[in-house]
Design a protein around this motif. Structure first.
Motif, mmCIF file in Angstrom:
data_model
loop_
_atom_site.group_PDB
_atom_site.id
_atom_site.type_symbol
_atom_site.label_atom_id
_atom_site.label_comp_id
_atom_site.label_asym_id
_atom_site.label_seq_id
_atom_site.Cartn_x
_atom_site.Cartn_y
_atom_site.Cartn_z
ATOM 1 N N UNK A 118 -3.917 0.952 -2.945
ATOM 2 C CA UNK A 118 -3.635 -0.480 -2.780
ATOM 3 C C UNK A 118 -3.509 -1.101 -4.254
ATOM 4 N N UNK A 119 -3.866 -0.325 -5.115
ATOM 5 C CA UNK A 119 -4.152 -0.999 -6.542
ATOM 6 C C UNK A 119 -2.698 -1.391 -6.858
ATOM 7 N N UNK A 120 -2.641 -2.371 -7.488
ATOM 8 C CA UNK A 120 -1.157 -3.090 -7.773
ATOM 9 C C UNK A 120 -0.620 -2.085 -9.008
ATOM 10 N N UNK A 121 -1.351 -1.574 -9.978
ATOM 11 C CA UNK A 121 -0.894 -0.649 -10.854
ATOM 12 C C UNK A 121 -0.281 0.510 -10.514
ATOM 13 N N UNK A 122 -1.184 1.178 -9.531
ATOM 14 C CA UNK A 122 -0.682 2.246 -9.074
ATOM 15 C C UNK A 122 0.556 2.178 -8.058
ATOM 16 N N UNK A 123 0.707 1.022 -7.495
ATOM 17 C CA UNK A 123 1.797 0.904 -6.415
ATOM 18 C C UNK A 123 2.892 0.958 -7.371
ATOM 19 N N UNK A 124 2.832 0.063 -8.456
ATOM 20 C CA UNK A 124 3.977 -0.378 -9.185
ATOM 21 C C UNK A 124 4.403 0.898 -10.044
ATOM 22 N N UNK A 125 3.610 1.770 -10.437
ATOM 23 C CA UNK A 125 4.106 3.001 -11.198
ATOM 24 C C UNK A 125 4.600 4.038 -9.994
ATOM 25 N N UNK A 126 4.009 4.059 -8.942
ATOM 26 C CA UNK A 126 4.796 4.820 -7.607
ATOM 27 C C UNK A 126 5.987 4.261 -7.452
ATOM 28 N N UNK A 127 6.380 3.247 -7.346
ATOM 29 C CA UNK A 127 7.629 2.557 -7.052
ATOM 30 C C UNK A 127 8.743 2.742 -8.382
ATOM 31 N N UNK A 128 8.306 2.843 -9.397
ATOM 32 C CA UNK A 128 9.214 3.207 -10.524
ATOM 33 C C UNK A 128 9.518 4.718 -10.591
ATOM 34 N N UNK B 84 0.729 -1.118 0.011
ATOM 35 C CA UNK B 84 0.127 0.139 -0.084
ATOM 36 C C UNK B 84 0.857 1.362 0.112
ATOM 37 N N UNK B 85 0.207 2.488 -0.359
ATOM 38 C CA UNK B 85 1.011 3.672 -0.123
ATOM 39 C C UNK B 85 -0.011 4.695 0.168
#
Length: 173
Positions: free
Chosen positions: A143-153, A127-128
């Motif tokens: 908690x959306x996997x797509x959003x979390x991935x984009x934020x991490x990148x 989560x973020x």
């Protein structure tokens, strides 16, 4: 870098698990919950961390509880800021936590030109919490996997452009 977050993750509609937050108190509570989740990795970005709860004893205690379960992990908390100059004098409790758990915390500084669009945020794999403004008066919990991935990148891209900063101990002569 920031466009990946600002234009991809932030523009996506809230999914069922994502929550809109409308007060600083609720945003800080979401930060507490994120740290309480005990994820092995915690990534944080702020311009200067001035609106974060880094002087609240309960938040620092939550960070300590996060740090204590596995003292062998390395650089599990990565913090990125544009300006660290006011953190030590303003947040003595956090500065002490930084000193005591220096082996778990990696801090870097990035120039403002490299963070255009990168939101104030705290991220874990599950989560973020992303603030809409530097004052944390409104935010979103993702908690959306797509959003979390984009934020991490976006964070990782900024991290690569940053330099080490906010040492655990400052030596003076």
């Amino acid at each position: 870098m920031a466009d990946a977050l600002g234009n991809d993750a932030a523009r996506q509609p809230l999914c069922a698990q994502d929550v809109s937050i409308d007060t600083r108190t609720k945003a800080h509570a979401a930060l507490h919950a994120l740290v309480a989740n005990q994820s092995a990795t915690l990534l944080c970005f702020s311009t200067d961390f001035s609106a974060w709860p880094l002087q609240q004893p309960a938040f620092i205690r939550q960070l300590e509880l996060w740090a204590l379960p596995d003292p062998r992990r390395h650089a599990a908390l990565r913090m990125l800021a544009v300006d660290w100059s006011t953190v030590r004098p303003r947040f003595a409790r956090f500065a002490a936590f930084r000193r005591d758990f220096a082996h778990l915390i990696d801090c870097r500084q990035i120039s403002e030109r490299h963070v255009s669009g990168l939101h104030e945020m705290a991220w874990t794999p599950s989560g973020a919490v992303c603030a809409h403004t530097a004052t944390w008066m409104s935010a979103e919990q993702w908690h959306s996997a797509t959003r979390l991935h984009a934020l991490r990148l976006a964070f990782e891209d900024a991290w690569q452009k940053a330099v080490p900063a906010f040492p655990a101990i400052t030596l003076g002569l």
